[in-house]
Design a protein around this motif. Structure first.
Motif, PDB file in Angstrom:
ATOM      1  N   GLU A   2      40.504 -45.100  27.194  1.00 31.53           N
ATOM      2  CA  GLU A   2      41.175 -43.820  27.005  1.00 31.53           C
ATOM      3  C   GLU A   2      42.215 -43.598  28.104  1.00 31.53           C
ATOM      4  O   GLU A   2      41.954 -43.841  29.288  1.00 31.53           O
ATOM      5  CB  GLU A   2      40.146 -42.693  27.013  1.00 31.53           C
ATOM      6  N   SER A   3      43.390 -43.155  27.690  1.00 31.22           N
ATOM      7  CA  SER A   3      44.483 -42.932  28.655  1.00 31.22           C
ATOM      8  C   SER A   3      44.158 -41.728  29.531  1.00 31.22           C
ATOM      9  O   SER A   3      43.539 -40.760  29.093  1.00 31.22           O
ATOM     10  CB  SER A   3      45.794 -42.699  27.900  1.00 31.22           C
ATOM     11  N   GLY A   4      44.579 -41.798  30.763  1.00 30.79           N
ATOM     12  CA  GLY A   4      44.337 -40.708  31.700  1.00 30.79           C
ATOM     13  C   GLY A   4      43.046 -40.849  32.481  1.00 30.79           C
ATOM     14  O   GLY A   4      42.786 -40.030  33.376  1.00 30.79           O
ATOM     15  N   GLN A  58      39.241 -47.669  20.548  1.00 30.38           N
ATOM     16  CA  GLN A  58      39.666 -46.276  20.392  1.00 30.38           C
ATOM     17  C   GLN A  58      39.174 -45.660  19.089  1.00 30.38           C
ATOM     18  O   GLN A  58      38.964 -44.445  19.017  1.00 30.38           O
ATOM     19  CB  GLN A  58      41.188 -46.183  20.470  1.00 30.38           C
ATOM     20  N   ARG A 115      36.257 -45.327  34.324  1.00 35.48           N
ATOM     21  CA  ARG A 115      36.117 -46.461  33.408  1.00 35.48           C
ATOM     22  C   ARG A 115      35.013 -47.413  33.891  1.00 35.48           C
ATOM     23  O   ARG A 115      34.257 -47.972  33.085  1.00 35.48           O
ATOM     24  CB  ARG A 115      37.437 -47.204  33.289  1.00 35.48           C
ATOM     25  N   LYS A 145      41.850 -53.016  22.056  1.00 31.29           N
ATOM     26  CA  LYS A 145      42.005 -51.651  22.531  1.00 31.29           C
ATOM     27  C   LYS A 145      42.033 -50.669  21.384  1.00 31.29           C
ATOM     28  O   LYS A 145      41.401 -49.600  21.425  1.00 31.29           O
ATOM     29  CB  LYS A 145      43.276 -51.544  23.364  1.00 31.29           C
TER      30      LYS A 145
END
Length: 595
Positions: free
Chosen positions: A78-80, A66, A86, A62
């Protein structure tokens, strides 16, 4: 103990040059608000192996996605992001990778055709082109006079005292075998005759019947065929330039066998036109005919490639215009594998072809090896260098006739690569397979097109007034005595024009086409093409590839180190358990005596 408080805006001790994962010493370790540290006296802040935060493979992957330099791979973790987004990015990257692999495979397939043929010189002068080798073979392969002499020799060796006529008739079957096996009908009689030859016609120093020596003695001599020879308008002695060599028809007379006419010549000696090429006046003696062949009946046949065969009829002036093309492969192609460039240079198989490799010679050698393997004999007209240990093998005789006829179809059909063609499965299995024979990288290809024949003058025309400027027919007025000099006189022999033949071999063009094979793409051009495709379709770069390789190497190293530590810990536990399980040895009693 003094306590040091780090300010909130103070930078960490190890600075990351960029966001790429391989620049960060410990990915995911540095926090925005560093903790309070208690420093011992005379100790400076630092890091150690114990401070390193170990990440799992999933967390490390991960972190790599990133910070990877490849485009849009951070969208996967990516968060959110919602699951639909995704999934969209996942499908997008899979599609991009599929298209990338397809494009790269197409590029790789095209690069397999590493050489490309281009026009180097469209008007290459003919006087720089080598003159081809010319072999003259009499259709009468056996001299009748030599056959009678050989028959008398056999009659003298016969214990039964049979006359020469008996052996003369036997020699006909003997010659049928070597030049046309299909004509021989009485195989039993031929085998009996061969047994007689093996027993009574073998010299003391010979271990077997020497077919080559016998055929050399029976073949008509070159001096009996030539009347005069001329090249570039100049007469020369035929016996000085022609030499006896082995061909598919046996022993023949060959001109330019050693390549003495391959060097550059002046403009006059460019061998262009019927009068400036090689002009041969040949004669034949019908009374000396013993066995006359029609076309090709030998091994190996001229269809091996690189050989053109034409028949010159008596009583005619035969014109053979030669057209040439040059194909050259640059020396830079030597660094490539022969399977990639699909050709061989002339010095790549010196142990067989003596640094003069050609495709025709390779096919002939392949056939010869097949004959030796299947029939265990060597054809008498085959060069020894084609077969390993050929000096210890017997020449093909009448005893091998059945085997030679059995595999005749196989040796007449040669393939260099196997491809499944519908309807030709049977021929594919029966054909001779020669995978090592590739085309010549550099060669001069000759073709005879537009050949024509003209009738020779009758005897009444020959007795006419002398010509001030001899034309093509004037070459018939030379006899063997005048062939070595410039003097010329009329022929007053008993040979009729029907027994003479004139052959003119010359270049039909003053300029030819010169082709070159060059490397299609250099290594830097291929590298640039692959880089452009990867960058446009998937956003790949050399830096990103190095990051990915670094990540894989690091994970592999950590896995190996963890495995090694686990193994060492297991060994320590076993040692500790062994020490505890051991019973304590009894101590010796101590005796104290008090006064």
């Amino acid at each position: 103990m003094p306590v040091a408080m780090e300010s909130l805006d103070q930078k960490p001790f190890r600075l990351a040059v960029g966001r790429a994962a391989w620049w960060i010493p410990n990915p995911g370790r540095v926090a925005r608000y560093p903790p309070i540290r208690t420093l011992a006296p005379n100790h400076l802040p630092g890091t150690s192996a114990e401070d390193t935060r170990k990440l799992s493979f999933a967390a490390a992957l991960k972190d790599l996605l990133q910070n990877l330099s490849f485009h849009c791979y951070s969208k996967l973790v990516e968060s959110g992001r919602r699951i639909q987004e995704r999934f969209f990015w996942f499908v997008f990257h899979i599609t991009a990778l599929t298209v990338l692999i397809a494009f790269l495979w197409g590029t790789y397939t095209k690069e397999q055709e590493a050489l490309v043929t281009t026009m180097y010189h469209p008007m290459y002068p003919i006087w720089k082109v080598e003159f081809p080798a010319i072999s003259v073979c009499s259709l009468n392969r056996i001299s009748q006079r030599a056959a009678w002499q050989y028959a008398h020799n056999l009659s003298g060796k016969d214990p039964k005292q049979r006359n020469a006529s008996h052996f003369y008739d036997q020699l006909k079957a003997f010659m049928y075998m070597y030049y046309d096996p299909s004509d021989l009908m009485d195989i039993d009689n031929a085998l009996r005759f061969q047994s007689f030859l093996d027993k009574f016609d073998t010299a003391k120093e010979e271990l077997f019947f020497n077919t080559r020596n016998r055929m050399s003695a029976l073949t008509p001599n070159c001096s009996d065929m030539f009347v005069s020879c001329r090249i570039a308008g100049r007469l020369f002695d035929c016996m000085d330039k022609f030499e006896t060599t082995l061909t598919s028809h046996g022993f023949c007379c060959t001109f330019n066998y050693d390549g003495r006419y391959v060097n550059k010549r002046d403009f006059r000696q460019r061998y262009f036109g019927p009068d400036m090429g090689l002009v041969l006046t040949l004669k034949t003696d019908p009374s000396d005919n013993f066995y006359k062949i029609n076309g090709h009946n030998g091994y190996p046949d001229p269809f091996s490639g690189g050989v053109a065969e034409r028949v010159a009829e008596t009583g005619f002036n035969t014109l053979l215009p030669v057209r040439a093309k040059i194909f050259e492969t640059l020396p830079e192609a030597r660094s490539m594998s022969p399977s990639v460039r699909k050709c061989l240079f002339e010095n790549e198989m010196p142990w067989i072809f003596a640094r003069h490799y050609t495709f025709s010679k390779c096919i002939s050698a392949c056939r010869a090896q097949s004959v030796v393997s299947l029939c265990e004999c060597v054809p008498f007209h085959l060069p020894h260098r084609y077969i390993d240990g050929s000096e210890k093998r017997i020449y093909c005789t009448l005893q091998h006739l059945a085997c030679l006829k059995r595999y005749e179809f196989k040796w007449l059909n040669v393939i260099t690569s196997r491809e499944n063609v519908t309807g030709l499965e049977h021929e594919l299995q029966d054909a001779l397979y020669c995978p090592l024979c590739l085309a010549s990288c550099t060669e001069t290809r000759y073709s005879v097109r537009g050949a024509m024949t003209l009738g020779l003058p009758t005897p009444s025309q020959i007795k006419g007034p002398a010509r001030s400027n001899p034309g093509p027919r004037a070459n018939n007025s030379y006899d063997p005595a005048s062939s070595s000099g410039s003097a010329k006189r009329p022929v007053h022999s008993s040979s009729a024009p029907a027994e003479l033949a004139v052959v003119r071999i010359y270049f039909a063009e003053t300029h030819i086409q010169y082709f070159r094979q060059i490397i299609k793409s250099a290594w830097y051009e291929t590298f640039s093409t692959i880089g452009n495709i990867c960058g446009i379709i998937a956003g790949f770069s050399l830096i990103g590839i190095c990051e990915l390789l670094f990540f894989l190497a690091k994970q592999l190293w950590q896995a190996c180190r963890a495995e090694l530590r686990a193994e060492l810990a297991h060994i320590h536990v076993q040692i500790r358990n062994a020490q505890v399980a051991e019973p304590e040895a009894e101590r010796p009693m101590k005796l104290f005596i008090l006064p």
